[in-house]
Every structure is written in structure tokens, then in C-alpha cells.
Design an enzyme around this catalytic site. Structure first.
Site, short mmCIF file in Angstrom:
data_model
loop_
_atom_site.label_atom_id
_atom_site.label_comp_id
_atom_site.label_asym_id
_atom_site.label_seq_id
_atom_site.Cartn_x
_atom_site.Cartn_y
_atom_site.Cartn_z
N ASP A 28 -4.33 6.27 5.02
CA ASP A 28 -4.38 7.55 5.01
C ASP A 28 -5.30 8.27 5.93
OD1 ASP A 28 -1.99 7.16 2.66
OD2 ASP A 28 -3.97 7.99 1.10
N GLU A 204 6.34 12.16 1.84
CA GLU A 204 4.27 12.82 2.21
C GLU A 204 3.79 12.70 3.38
OE1 GLU A 204 3.24 10.26 -0.77
OE2 GLU A 204 3.40 8.07 0.50
#
Length: 326
Positions: A28, A204
Site C-alpha cells: 500500500d 478499494e
């Protein structure tokens, strides 16, 4: 117009490629090229227990920069587990870290939280906890990012919509301040295509890039194994970004695993540029193998990678394929 846009691809040939993977075992990823001339880096650490920051003058130096731990999870209560996907933003001269966290006793009660720092260098701290960033529902929420268009600040994030069977959808809202939403939360996207519903039904990890008169929002879809991939939304820069009808969605993924290059599950990206700002870059995580034993979230080998982002003649981003390790 077509020739001008095609010429945007030319600087890519002269870009000295940083090492790939850029940073190992960091998922991420978030890279910010700030006005002070530094690149700042943060990401999810495999232990899910802290937030680190790095900074360097170049991406090559960022790869070997020492991390500074600026915050650790709580021993009990909220912000006590699953510290995920931090993002660093400088807003009106102050630094903000947006991240997701569960509770120590209920680790899947994941919500959005904010930290704030007034120091010139965010690695120096101190970082103050500003608490939960409240959304309209008390449900699983993560991956907040913020951006401005025509002086209006927005938040885009992923959250479970209680009215849908999907795991998470993407939402957008205006922001009253860096820590508070105002007005309605509008659903931008839900997992509707087969490629968005492999293992889990997920949208997401939104990332925003404003170029060529449009707002581009890439996002991650499906589970976190080799099926993980990027989708793409876009809206005209001058449109009402809170109107779902303003947005177009690609019916196919725009960035997927490459068996030929040995890169699997590319996703949860951000965008940055070269120091001269002439070339856009995509930063993302991926593994170098497809087969995973057990839950992919327990596998630590999602590595941060970076490569140039091209542009098509119609002004849309050309993601290409994940670059091989070098």
C-alpha cells in the site's frame, strides 16, 4: 492535440529507472514529491503495528533511506490492530497522516483515523492523534485519500455499504476540514464485474490524478492475491464530482499480473512524478510469485514498485504492464 499528447510519452525514454522493487515488504505504498524538494514515503509494514516515514531527494535514495517510526498502535482499544495504508498529505502548511486501523480487541472493526503534525519536517514530529474520521456509517472502512479540484477538497475512500452484499465500495465526499467531512457521501463504484469479485467483492485503494481536463481515480479490485488488479474511473474536471453520472468506469482492468515479468497482484497504487515533473510515475505493490499458502494478508512479500505512467492519444493514462525486476 493528438500530437501534443503523444509527445508526452517521449520523456519516459530518458528516465533513469530506480530499482524495482523499490522497497521490499512494504505494501500500500504512498510517495509524495513535496515542494521542499524531497520525496516522502510511507506504506503498510508487515507487522501491521506502526507508521513509518522516509524521505530523500531522489527515488533511488528513497529506496535505501532509513525509516523513522512516527506512531505505534495502541495496546488496547481503537487504533490497536491492523494499521493499514497510511497516506501523508500537506494541507495548509500542516502534515496529515490518514490511515486505517482496527481495535486491539476487535481487529476487524477497521475505521479511518487521522494524525496531524505542525513540524516543517514530518519525520521530526510530534504527531497528534486527531481521532476517527467519521463517515456516514459505522462499518468497515479504509484507504482514504484526499485531493482538491478548483479549490474544493474531497475525500475518496473504501467502505462496506450496509445496503450491498459487496465487501467494499468507493465513496466520495467534500471535506469541511482535513479531519471532517461535510455534505453527502456518494458511491462512486461498486464491485460489479467478474474481475472485481475474485475471492472477494472489493473496490478499494483509490488514487487520484488530475490531468488533461479529467479527474482519474485508479482503484484496486478483488482479493489480495495474484487476482489483485487496478480499475479506473474518470470524470471531467469541471463536472459535479458528487454526481455519480459524472463518472465513467472502465469495464476491464487497466493493470494486471504479468507472468512474463514475474509480477503478481499489482495494486494499491499512488502517483508521483520525476523531480523535473515531466514524467508521471505509478507506485504500487506486487509479489514476485503467484502461489500463496494461507491468507494472502499473512504473506509479507508485497513489495513497493515504481515505473513510468504513459498517456494515450485521447488523454487517458496508459498503465502498460508491470515492469520486471531490475
Amino acid at each position: 492535440m493528438r500530437l501534443a499528447l503523444a509527445l508526452l510519452l517521449l520523456p519516459m525514454k530518458a528516465v533513469a529507472a530506480p530499482p524495482n522493487p523499490l522497497v521490499r515488504q512494504r505494501a500500500d505504498p504512498w510517495v509524495l514529491r513535496h515542494s521542499d524538494g524531497y520525496y516522502y514515503f510511507t506504506a503498510t509494514v508487515p507487522e501491521y503495528d506502526r507508521i513509518e516515514l522516509r524521505r530523500a531527494r531522489t527515488l533511488e535514495e528513497l529506496a535505501v533511506a532509513a525509516p523513522t517510526v512516527v506512531w505505534r498502535r495502541h495496546a488496547a482499544g481503537p487504533m490497536g490492530a491492523h494499521i493499514w495504508a497510511p497516506e501523508l498529505h500537506c494541507i495548509d502548511g500542516r502534515w496529515f497522516l490518514y490511515f486505517a486501523a482496527g481495535a486491539a480487541e476487535r481487529e476487524w472493526n477497521i475505521r479511518l483515523y487521522v494524525l496531524e503534525c505542525a513540524a516543517a519536517n514530518p519525520l521530526d514530529g510530534p504527531w497528534l492523534e486527531r481521532g476517527q474520521l467519521r463517515t456516514p456509517w459505522e462499518s468497515f472502512a479504509l484507504d482514504a485519500t484526499t485531493f482538491t479540484v478548483h479549490g474544493v477538497r474531497y475525500l475518496v475512500w473504501a467502505q462496506h455499504d450496509p445496503a450491498l452484499a459487496a465487501n467494499t465500495c468507493l465513496f466520495i465526499s467534500r471535506m469541511k476540514s482535513p479531519t471532517e467531512l461535510t455534505g453527502p457521501a456518494v458511491r462512486l463504484s461498486r464491485p460489479e464485474f467478474d474481475w472485481e469479485r475474485v475471492r472477494f467483492a472489493v473496490n478499494e485503494g483509490p488514487a487520484v490524478l488530475v490531468r488533461h481536463g479529467r479527474v482519474w481515480v485508479s482503484y484496486s479490485a478483488a482479493g489480495t492475491g495474484a487476482e489483485y488488479c487496478l480499475g479506473l474511473l474518470s470524470a471531467a474536471e469541471g463536472s459535479d464530482l458528487l454526481d455519480p453520472q459524472s463518472w465513467r468506469k472502465s469495464p476491464t482492468p487497466v493493470f494486471t499480473s504479468s507472468t512474463a515479468h514475474g509480477v503478481f497482484g499489482p495494486g494499491h497504487n499512488c502517483f508521483t512524478t520525476t523531480p523535473d515533473a515531466r514524467t508521471d510515475l505509478i507506485v504500487y505493490h506486487a509479489r514476485d510469485y503467484a502461489e500463496i499458502t494461507g491468507d494472502p494478508l499473512d504473506d509479507p512479500n508485497r513489495h513497493t514498485r515504481v515505473q513510468p505512467l504513459g498517456w494515450n492519444a485521447d488523454g487517458s493514462p496508459a498503465f502498460g504492464i508491470p515492469a520486471a525486476a531490475h
